[in-house]
Design a protein around this motif. Structure first.
Motif, short mmCIF file in Angstrom:
data_model
loop_
_atom_site.label_atom_id
_atom_site.label_comp_id
_atom_site.label_asym_id
_atom_site.label_seq_id
_atom_site.Cartn_x
_atom_site.Cartn_y
_atom_site.Cartn_z
N LYS A 55 59.45 -1.53 27.63
CA LYS A 55 58.46 -0.16 28.08
C LYS A 55 60.08 0.82 28.42
O LYS A 55 58.81 2.01 28.62
CB LYS A 55 57.22 -1.15 28.88
N LYS A 59 56.83 3.82 23.65
CA LYS A 59 55.62 3.47 23.92
C LYS A 59 54.85 3.25 21.95
O LYS A 59 55.66 4.08 21.21
CB LYS A 59 55.04 4.26 24.25
N HIS A 62 49.37 1.53 18.78
CA HIS A 62 48.85 0.37 17.86
C HIS A 62 46.55 0.76 17.61
O HIS A 62 46.41 1.59 18.65
CB HIS A 62 48.57 -0.63 18.98
N GLY A 64 44.39 -1.29 18.75
CA GLY A 64 43.21 -2.14 19.42
C GLY A 64 44.04 -3.78 18.78
O GLY A 64 43.80 -4.22 20.19
N GLU A 65 44.67 -3.31 18.75
CA GLU A 65 46.34 -4.57 18.25
C GLU A 65 46.92 -4.45 19.61
O GLU A 65 48.56 -5.54 19.68
CB GLU A 65 45.79 -5.08 17.29
N GLU A 66 46.39 -5.56 20.69
CA GLU A 66 47.16 -5.65 21.98
C GLU A 66 48.35 -6.28 22.02
O GLU A 66 49.82 -6.38 21.86
CB GLU A 66 46.51 -5.85 23.72
N ILE A 67 48.09 -7.68 20.83
CA ILE A 67 48.83 -8.86 20.77
C ILE A 67 49.97 -8.49 20.24
O ILE A 67 51.49 -8.48 20.40
CB ILE A 67 48.21 -10.15 20.69
N LYS A 68 49.79 -7.82 19.41
CA LYS A 68 50.78 -7.62 17.75
C LYS A 68 51.44 -6.12 18.53
O LYS A 68 52.80 -6.43 18.07
CB LYS A 68 50.73 -6.47 17.25
N VAL A 69 51.17 -5.99 19.53
CA VAL A 69 52.37 -4.30 20.47
C VAL A 69 53.16 -4.85 21.01
O VAL A 69 54.17 -5.01 21.39
CB VAL A 69 51.50 -3.74 20.87
N LYS A 70 52.46 -6.31 21.98
CA LYS A 70 53.53 -7.07 23.29
C LYS A 70 54.42 -7.43 22.02
O LYS A 70 55.77 -8.41 22.24
CB LYS A 70 52.41 -7.66 23.76
N GLN A 143 50.06 -14.36 25.82
CA GLN A 143 48.78 -14.59 26.58
C GLN A 143 48.80 -15.38 28.04
O GLN A 143 48.10 -14.26 28.35
CB GLN A 143 48.02 -14.95 25.26
N THR A 208 52.02 -12.90 32.85
CA THR A 208 50.50 -13.67 32.81
C THR A 208 50.17 -14.51 32.97
O THR A 208 49.21 -15.29 32.69
CB THR A 208 50.95 -13.28 31.18
#
Length: 253
Positions: A55, A59, A62, A64-70, A143, A208
């Motif tokens: 980060k 930047k 994406h 809306g697929e937050e987990i894929k971005v992570k 997660q 998390t």
């Protein structure tokens, strides 16, 4: 003399010192302590922080697929994180190595044997293993675990003498003291049942896990006969101070 083996788990909040970037000063602090203790202790590190490292540089777009971005951020940030560890540790003559694991590895007897053998060879040759979850193929810790469970499973597999979890509090506080805004550390307990009644479900800003996952990790370690200490990694000298009983922290036997 046989050295005692400590598995040190460092969360994202510790590594960033609760900012938005990895703290080289904190990694230097960890390296300095390990160097001071290396005649008596050998260390295996489980470190979060790959996403926080990325980060600082990028930047990602994406849909809306937050987990894929992570997962993508973890792939970008992991080499940066390892480079920071390597540079700071090398200045003190300490050598590092990277091990990326996932939960499925712990369900496969051959994989477990390979992990154990590899890490034992690394440690025997004075290389400090730095372990993280392989976030491009697994998402469990991204997660909801912040590597706490991964640290406990690794500690049990390697039969370490102590699991030390660095977080952003002086261990586990009593629920009553938090209500009164006068945090009071639970110094020592036998087992984890009593602690579950004291903790809230709140998560930390970068991590998390929250305290719940640390207690669950301690439970895994306890079944393997390993004590867990929850210490405040934001403070300087947190490892040496805990070992010398100079700090407030929670010991779970």
């Amino acid at each position: 003399m046989d050295k005692k083996r400590i598995l040190l788990k460092i969360g994202s909040n510790t590594l960033t010192k609760e900012t938005n970037q990895i703290s080289r000063g904190k990694i230097e602090d960890i390296a300095r302590q390990i160097d001071a203790l290396k005649d008596e202790y050998e260390f295996i590190i489980v470190s979060s922080g790959a996403i926080a490292a990325a980060k600082q540089f990028v930047k990602l777009e994406h849909n809306g697929e937050e987990i894929k971005v992570k997962q993508a951020l973890a792939a970008i940030g992991q080499p940066h994180l390892m480079r920071i560890f390597q540079e700071n540790f090398r200045e003190l003559g300490l050598f590092t190595s990277q091990c990326l694991l996932s939960y499925s590895d712990f369900e496969n007897p051959d994989a477990k044997a390979n992990i154990k053998n590899t890490i034992n060879v690394l440690v025997a040759n004075n290389f400090i293993p730095i372990i993280n979850e392989n976030d491009t193929v697994a998402t469990d810790e991204i997660q909801f675990g912040d590597n706490d469970k991964l640290a406990a499973l690794t500690a049990a597999l390697l039969k370490v003498d102590l699991l030390m979890i660095a977080t952003n509090t002086d261990g586990v506080y009593t629920k009553e003291s938090l209500k009164n805004e006068t945090p009071e550390t639970i110094a020592m307990v036998s087992g984890t049942q009593s602690l579950l009644k004291e903790i809230s479900n709140s998560k930390s800003s970068h991590g998390t896990g929250g305290m719940q996952s640390k207690i669950e990790a301690a439970s895994i370690a306890q079944k393997a006969g390993i004590a867990t200490w929850i210490v405040n990694g934001l403070k300087d000298n947190f490892i040496t101070d805990a070992l010398m009983d100079l700090s407030k922290h929670t010991k779970i036997n």
